[in-house]
Design a protein around this motif. Structure first.
Motif, PDB file in Angstrom:
ATOM      1  N   ALA A  88       0.886  -1.173   0.000  1.00  0.00           N
ATOM      2  CA  ALA A  88       0.000   0.000   0.000  1.00  0.00           C
ATOM      3  C   ALA A  88       0.917   1.213   0.000  1.00  0.00           C
ATOM      4  N   PRO A  89       1.073   1.898  -1.148  1.00  0.00           N
ATOM      5  CA  PRO A  89       2.091   2.943  -1.229  1.00  0.00           C
ATOM      6  C   PRO A  89       1.855   4.051  -0.208  1.00  0.00           C
ATOM      7  N   PRO A  90       2.842   4.370   0.636  1.00  0.00           N
ATOM      8  CA  PRO A  90       2.669   5.380   1.672  1.00  0.00           C
ATOM      9  C   PRO A  90       2.892   6.779   1.117  1.00  0.00           C
ATOM     10  N   PRO A  92       1.489  10.776   0.490  1.00  0.00           N
ATOM     11  CA  PRO A  92       0.519  11.767   0.955  1.00  0.00           C
ATOM     12  C   PRO A  92      -0.453  12.125  -0.167  1.00  0.00           C
ATOM     13  N   PRO A  93      -1.766  12.095   0.096  1.00  0.00           N
ATOM     14  CA  PRO A  93      -2.744  12.308  -0.971  1.00  0.00           C
ATOM     15  C   PRO A  93      -2.648  13.685  -1.628  1.00  0.00           C
ATOM     16  N   ARG A  94      -2.217  14.715  -0.865  1.00  0.00           N
ATOM     17  CA  ARG A  94      -2.227  16.056  -1.438  1.00  0.00           C
ATOM     18  C   ARG A  94      -0.944  16.390  -2.188  1.00  0.00           C
ATOM     19  N   GLN A  95       0.002  15.444  -2.194  1.00  0.00           N
ATOM     20  CA  GLN A  95       1.293  15.749  -2.817  1.00  0.00           C
ATOM     21  C   GLN A  95       1.210  15.540  -4.331  1.00  0.00           C
ATOM     22  N   ALA A 103      11.040  12.484  -3.853  1.00  0.00           N
ATOM     23  CA  ALA A 103      11.293  12.099  -2.456  1.00  0.00           C
ATOM     24  C   ALA A 103      12.132  10.825  -2.378  1.00  0.00           C
TER      25      ALA A 103
END
Lengths: 274, 278
Positions: A88-90, A92-95, A103
């Motif tokens: 489950a890729p960690p 951030p949804p807003r990135q 990153a």
């Protein structure tokens, strides 16, 4: 990067034993698939090798050193050479995708470059190239929450490809992808590892994908190694026994029986053994 | 036998705990009301009602004379400036403290590895410091700073900065820890540092909550700066104090209307900010 596990035992805080005196040796540049029923300990092995968790007993050696005995700065340098693709890729949804992919190199960049890249992306071309390898180059400036689960999983792959680590760990990296795409992404990981001489260790749910794409396959059952050999030496009986607790037949990409017909589209796409 | 078992199984197992919690809450509340000398009857006895009535009655009409409005406008600006500068300073103090105090950014907790106890030994004092800062009410800080730097808004700014640094710091690190911490952890596991893990892993997750909580605190600071005006820290509060002492109900009403407008404004800013970062 060489990986060695010697008599590693892992007991979770709740007392459940995930791995039981497991020993493994993987040479630098090897490409290995790990298969086994769910709950067998595949994720635990990858997290152990990725220095995300510490063995309860036994030793782990990465590049011929025990990471848990390294000074803190050396451990950080070592971690920057390990890239993990999470099931489950960690992310951030807003990135935006460009930032998410860049990153991947945070462990290698100096702090000023990492912070400056938050203001203006430091390597747009590099991020675009990494995304192109998983067919997402056109979404470079989209936000992660605009993507589907399968696309997000490919972003995770792109980030690790961009990191260009010496040790690539992939925990069911294609579980949300359809068979064609899954085969392509696993192929991309193999090509990348081969081209750079990096070690690749991937846990896979689909047995046919593991047997078709990796020169060495390790079967894990109940926290121990059931078999460890090239695909040509793996028999149907071994696979059936490996998954006996879970289902009557080993899982494959679209739940087709593993015994492939001699002709037809599936046989052409997915040779059982190389 | 089977019938008894069936009836036992059909009873909600949560019944007993809920009953106990309700009884305990009531037992705790009652002495609280006693201790606070809460007596609704006092509100309604004839003398109290008459005083209250005549004061509230004098609220109408609000004082809208140009002279007073100019005075109120000036005080409003002072209050806004005091609240804004105070909250900004508080955030500047709170942010690094929250970064240090947050467990979500701890490298040594992975594994756990080397220096784990050292990390905990640094985090705890910072958390305690934040507790100390916010355990002292801003009004007390205001009284202290009025003596130190004299009457006026500077004392209010300092009081807000200090006490709100404690509150913001605590809530900031809780926000950092309560959101999805896996992105930050993944970066730490790939050799990233604390600051980069924050910037790439936590900030994008926490931004809307950080923004809306900070604006809410700004709204609280506007109200707090009013209270601090009563002890001589300037702004609308000082004006209100004067008007109340002179029993000028119309002036008090005008200032209350301004409060209402300020809170509305804070709501608006919060909504706009939330939409901008959503």
């Amino acid at each position: 990067m060489e990986v060695e596990l010697v008599d590693v035992t892992l007991t979770h805080p709740n007392g459940q034993r995930a791995l039981d005196r497991l020993s493994l040796a993987i040479r630098g540049g090897e490409r290995v698939a790990i298969i086994g029923p769910s709950g067998a300990g595949k994720t635990s092995i990858l997290r152990l090798i990725g220095t995300a968790i510490r063995p309860t007993a036994g030793t782990l050696r990465l590049a011929n050193a025990d990471p848990w005995r390294l000074p803190r700065a050396a451990l950080r340098r070592l971690r920057s050479r390990i890239g993990t693709i999470h099931q489950a890729p960690p992310l951030p949804p807003r990135q935006r995708l460009v930032t998410t992919v860049l990153a991947g190199r945070l462990g290698q960049w100096p702090l000023w470059r990492a912070l400056a890249s938050l203001v203006y992306p430091a390597d747009i071309a590099g991020a675009e190239a990494a995304l192109a390898r998983v067919d997402l180059a056109d979404r470079l400036f989209d936000r992660c929450d605009r993507l589907s689960g399968g696309q997000l999983q490919r972003v995770g792959v792109a980030r690790t490809l961009y990191q260009a680590p010496d040790l690539l760990l992939a925990d069911e990296p294609v579980s949300a992808l359809d068979p064609q795409l899954a085969t392509r992404v696993v192929g991309e990981l193999n090509r990348d590892a081969q081209a750079r001489g990096a070690t690749l260790i991937a846990s896979l749910h689909a047995v046919d994908l593991a047997l078709g794409s990796f020169p060495r396959v390790i079967g894990i059952r109940a926290g121990a190694v059931a078999f460890d050999r090239p695909p040509a030496g793996i028999t149907d009986a071994m696979l059936t026994e490996l998954y006996a607790s879970e289902s009557p037949r080993p899982p494959t990409q679209d739940e087709q029986p593993l015994e492939l017909p001699e002709t037809g589209p599936r046989a052409a796409r997915q040779p059982l053994c190389r | 036998m089977t019938a008894i078992r069936a009836s036992l199984a059909s009873r909600d197992p949560a019944l007993l705990p809920r009953l106990v919690i309700t009884v305990v809450a009531l037992l705790l509340l009652w002495p609280g009301l006693e201790l606070a000398e809460f007596d609704p009857a006092a509100l309604f006895d004839s003398r109290g009602l008459a005083t209250l009535g005549s004061f509230v009655g004098s609220f109408l009409p609000p004082d809208l004379s140009p002279d007073f409005l100019r005075l109120v406008a000036e005080a409003t600006l002072q209050t806004l400036a005091m609240a804004t500068a105070g909250v900004f300073l508080a955030a500047v103090l709170a942010f690094p403290a929250a970064l240090v105090a947050s467990r979500a950014l701890s490298i040594s907790r992975i594994g756990p590895g080397r220096g784990r106890w050292l990390g905990e030994a640094v985090r705890l004092p910072v958390r305690w410091l934040l507790v100390v800062l916010r355990s002292i009410p801003e009004i007390v800080w205001a009284l202290l700073f009025v003596r130190a730097v004299g009457l006026g808004p500077a004392a209010g700014v300092l009081a807000i900065a200090i006490s709100y640094a404690g509150m913001l710091g605590k809530v900031y690190f809780e926000i950092f820890e309560s959101g999805d911490t896996r992105p930050a952890r993944a970066i730490l596991e790939a050799g990233g540092g604390r600051l980069t893990a924050f910037g790439y892993g936590i900030f994008p997750v926490a931004l809307p909550e950080l923004a809306s909580y900070s604006v809410y605190r700004w709204e609280c600071a506007v109200r707090a700066s009013v209270v601090m005006g009563f002890v001589g820290a300037g702004g609308l509060g000082q004006q209100m104090d004067l008007s109340m002492k002179m029993l000028a109900g119309g002036e008090v009403a005008t200032i209350l209307v301004v409060f209402f407008l300020l809170v509305l404004l804070a709501d608006l800013v919060s909504a706009v900010l939330r939409r901008a970062v959503a």
